[in-house]
Design an enzyme around this catalytic site. Structure first.
Site, mmCIF file in Angstrom:
data_model
loop_
_atom_site.group_PDB
_atom_site.id
_atom_site.type_symbol
_atom_site.label_atom_id
_atom_site.label_comp_id
_atom_site.label_asym_id
_atom_site.label_seq_id
_atom_site.Cartn_x
_atom_site.Cartn_y
_atom_site.Cartn_z
ATOM 1 N N ARG A 145 0.832 -1.235 0.000
ATOM 2 C CA ARG A 145 0.000 0.000 0.000
ATOM 3 C C ARG A 145 0.852 1.266 0.000
ATOM 4 O O ARG A 145 0.517 2.265 0.647
ATOM 5 C CB ARG A 145 -0.978 0.019 1.183
ATOM 6 C CG ARG A 145 -1.911 -1.148 1.237
ATOM 7 C CD ARG A 145 -2.850 -1.243 0.028
ATOM 8 N NE ARG A 145 -3.509 -2.536 0.044
ATOM 9 C CZ ARG A 145 -3.104 -3.585 -0.681
ATOM 10 N NH1 ARG A 145 -2.093 -3.492 -1.527
ATOM 11 N NH2 ARG A 145 -3.733 -4.727 -0.602
ATOM 12 N N SER A 152 -10.604 -0.730 3.840
ATOM 13 C CA SER A 152 -9.864 -1.096 5.058
ATOM 14 C C SER A 152 -9.245 0.165 5.629
ATOM 15 O O SER A 152 -8.493 0.850 4.948
ATOM 16 C CB SER A 152 -8.750 -2.096 4.726
ATOM 17 O OG SER A 152 -9.311 -3.270 4.224
ATOM 18 N N GLU A 161 -4.442 3.108 6.868
ATOM 19 C CA GLU A 161 -4.142 2.964 5.432
ATOM 20 C C GLU A 161 -4.681 4.191 4.705
ATOM 21 O O GLU A 161 -4.135 4.637 3.705
ATOM 22 C CB GLU A 161 -4.821 1.689 4.903
ATOM 23 C CG GLU A 161 -4.646 1.502 3.408
ATOM 24 C CD GLU A 161 -5.233 0.190 2.898
ATOM 25 O OE1 GLU A 161 -5.081 -0.838 3.588
ATOM 26 O OE2 GLU A 161 -5.838 0.202 1.817
HETATM 27 C C1 FAD Z 1 -15.504 -0.324 -0.376
HETATM 28 C C2 FAD Z 1 -14.020 -0.152 -0.597
HETATM 29 C C3 FAD Z 1 -13.236 -1.260 -0.864
HETATM 30 C C4 FAD Z 1 -11.844 -1.121 -1.076
HETATM 31 N N1 FAD Z 1 -11.113 -2.232 -1.340
HETATM 32 C C5 FAD Z 1 -9.789 -2.105 -1.558
HETATM 33 C C6 FAD Z 1 -8.988 -3.253 -1.869
HETATM 34 O O1 FAD Z 1 -9.479 -4.384 -1.968
HETATM 35 N N2 FAD Z 1 -7.658 -3.075 -2.054
HETATM 36 C C7 FAD Z 1 -7.071 -1.843 -1.962
HETATM 37 O O2 FAD Z 1 -5.846 -1.743 -2.159
HETATM 38 N N3 FAD Z 1 -7.797 -0.756 -1.681
HETATM 39 C C8 FAD Z 1 -9.135 -0.840 -1.476
HETATM 40 N N4 FAD Z 1 -9.871 0.283 -1.192
HETATM 41 C C9 FAD Z 1 -9.202 1.588 -1.046
HETATM 42 C C10 FAD Z 1 -9.105 2.424 -2.334
HETATM 43 O O3 FAD Z 1 -10.144 2.094 -3.238
HETATM 44 C C11 FAD Z 1 -7.749 2.262 -3.019
HETATM 45 O O4 FAD Z 1 -6.697 2.682 -2.172
HETATM 46 C C12 FAD Z 1 -7.692 3.041 -4.339
HETATM 47 O O5 FAD Z 1 -6.542 2.677 -5.036
HETATM 48 C C13 FAD Z 1 -7.667 4.565 -4.125
HETATM 49 O O6 FAD Z 1 -7.873 5.196 -5.385
HETATM 50 P P1 FAD Z 1 -8.584 6.614 -5.501
HETATM 51 O O7 FAD Z 1 -8.554 7.025 -6.916
HETATM 52 O O8 FAD Z 1 -9.902 6.604 -4.847
HETATM 53 O O9 FAD Z 1 -7.563 7.507 -4.659
HETATM 54 P P2 FAD Z 1 -7.903 8.728 -3.714
HETATM 55 O O10 FAD Z 1 -8.585 8.242 -2.491
HETATM 56 O O11 FAD Z 1 -8.565 9.802 -4.482
HETATM 57 O O12 FAD Z 1 -6.419 9.192 -3.326
HETATM 58 C C14 FAD Z 1 -5.576 8.343 -2.537
HETATM 59 C C15 FAD Z 1 -4.190 9.011 -2.449
HETATM 60 O O13 FAD Z 1 -3.590 9.014 -3.734
HETATM 61 C C16 FAD Z 1 -3.331 10.355 -4.184
HETATM 62 N N5 FAD Z 1 -3.617 10.381 -5.622
HETATM 63 C C17 FAD Z 1 -4.762 9.998 -6.249
HETATM 64 N N6 FAD Z 1 -4.618 10.102 -7.588
HETATM 65 C C18 FAD Z 1 -3.362 10.572 -7.801
HETATM 66 C C19 FAD Z 1 -2.612 10.894 -8.967
HETATM 67 N N7 FAD Z 1 -3.132 10.783 -10.194
HETATM 68 N N8 FAD Z 1 -1.351 11.345 -8.810
HETATM 69 C C20 FAD Z 1 -0.804 11.490 -7.576
HETATM 70 N N9 FAD Z 1 -1.450 11.210 -6.444
HETATM 71 C C21 FAD Z 1 -2.725 10.754 -6.549
HETATM 72 C C22 FAD Z 1 -4.236 11.249 -3.360
HETATM 73 O O14 FAD Z 1 -3.679 12.531 -3.221
HETATM 74 C C23 FAD Z 1 -4.257 10.484 -2.025
HETATM 75 O O15 FAD Z 1 -3.100 10.748 -1.264
HETATM 76 C C24 FAD Z 1 -11.256 0.164 -0.994
HETATM 77 C C25 FAD Z 1 -12.060 1.289 -0.735
HETATM 78 C C26 FAD Z 1 -13.426 1.138 -0.546
HETATM 79 C C27 FAD Z 1 -14.269 2.357 -0.300
#
Ligand code: FAD
Length: 302
Positions: free
Chosen positions: A175, A225, A295
């Site tokens: 992560r 998580s 996380e």
């Molecule tokens: C119901 C649910 C289930 C989930 N299951 C999983 C799972 O099975 N496995 C898992 O790993 N995660 C899981 N997650 C967590 C999440 O979906 C992941 O971490 C996902 O990769 C985050 O992507 P996001 O676009 O929403 O990032 P965001 O939440 O928008 O951002 C996360 C971080 O990344 C940065 N960021 C985002 N985009 C960029 C970019 N283009 N350039 C630079 N920085 C950036 C942001 O500034 C922030 O610090 C889950 C979440 C939920 C709500």
């Protein structure tokens, strides 16, 4: 926020892509978070100009994908939020490779992979993030992680210069990656998959979706998580064994269904969630001497 910067951003990205005082609760899966001074949804080609204008005006900027790993404070965000999901989401396939914009959702990308009979991305289909957020977090599930499928990632550095990074240069771990540390912005990723059979790929995606729905509280807003898995333990089991299943602070609650998730039962504030996270960490540490590390990323004023 100076009017001059708002005007410049409007000129660069178009008036329809500039949203002053935008509640971040609309852009996080937790459904909490106060207003960003301004939220911008630029097209990929405009991103460098947007970040350049912010730097010139001395205004901080933050990148948000689908907000599925984010807790934004109730006081909101001073500065500019750049949302990638709405304008930087192109995906294309060429042989066994998929090129996806930072804002492309993993679900859409995995579905495109399936329709080209490309296997390797099934694990990611149910993760509700964007490609950019998934690279930053090295998102993973069911034995797969982004590291397994990334070939290269294109980023913009703090000075607006573009770099193409190999998987080794991304320093992907559990992560984590080097992206946040180096203040890079992911603009695009090339994923290398393998030839497979569409029907089998879709069947696997369906099977994993069913497993997710059975185990995870998908009926409530959350950020997945809440804690990283501590070495040798499972966060959810530690929290359950500490007697914290269903523990509440205001509208935030340790999920009854999966103790590793903190959920918003309807009217949670960011402060409720933050206090609950601190209480849970302290209690698990007191009972088991294990330090739980969030996380989820926290952003803005609490
Ligand atoms: C119901 C649910 C289930 C989930 N299951 C999983 C799972 O099975 N496995 C898992 O790993 N995660 C899981 N997650 C967590 C999440 O979906 C992941 O971490 C996902 O990769 C985050 O992507 P996001 O676009 O929403 O990032 P965001 O939440 O928008 O951002 C996360 C971080 O990344 C940065 N960021 C985002 N985009 C960029 C970019 N283009 N350039 C630079 N920085 C950036 C942001 O500034 C922030 O610090 C889950 C979440 C939920 C709500």
């Amino acid at each position: 926020m100076k009017q001059q910067l708002l005007d410049t951003l409007e000129q660069i990205a178009g008036k329809e892509n500039i949203h002053p005082n935008e509640p971040m609760s609309r852009h996080t899966t937790f459904r909490v978070g106060g207003p960003a001074d301004v939220l911008v949804t630029p097209e990929a080609e405009k991103l460098a100009a947007v970040t350049g204008a912010c730097r010139e005006a001395g205004e901080p900027y933050y990148i948000v994908g689908n907000g599925s790993n984010l807790l934004v404070g109730d006081g909101g965000i001073r500065g500019v939020v750049i949302l990638t999901r709405d304008g930087m989401d192109e995906i294309s396939a060429d042989g066994v490779r998929i090129t996806a914009g930072a804002g492309a959702l993993l679900s859409r990308t995995a579905s495109l992979a399936a329709s080209h009979a490309l296997t390797g991305m099934e694990f990611a289909a149910g993760i509700p993030g964007t490609i950019g957020g998934a690279v930053v977090m090295n998102a993973g599930a069911y034995g797969g992680e982004m590291r397994d499928i990334i070939e290269t990632v294109t980023v913009l550095d703090e000075t607006g210069v573009q770099h193409v990074l190999s998987v080794e240069e991304l320093e992907l771990g559990y992560r984590t990656s080097c992206i946040l540390k180096k203040h890079y912005i992911v603009t695009q990723a090339v994923l290398k998959l393998a030839a497979g059979e569409e029907q089998a790929i879709r069947a696997r995606m369906k099977e994993l979706a069913t497993q997710r729905a059975e185990k995870q509280p998908l009926e409530y807003p959350s950020a997945g998580s809440t804690f990283k898995r501590p070495e040798g333990y499972f966060a959810g089991k530690l929290i359950m064994d500490a007697g914290l299943r269903g523990y509440r602070v205001g509208g935030a609650q340790v999920s009854q269904k999966h103790c590793g998730f903190v959920v918003n039962t309807g009217n949670a504030t960011a402060q409720d969630v933050r206090t609950l996270i601190a209480d849970v960490s302290a209690e698990v540490d007191r009972q088991f001497q294990v330090k739980l590390e969030p996380e989820i990323k926290m952003l803005g004023e609490f």
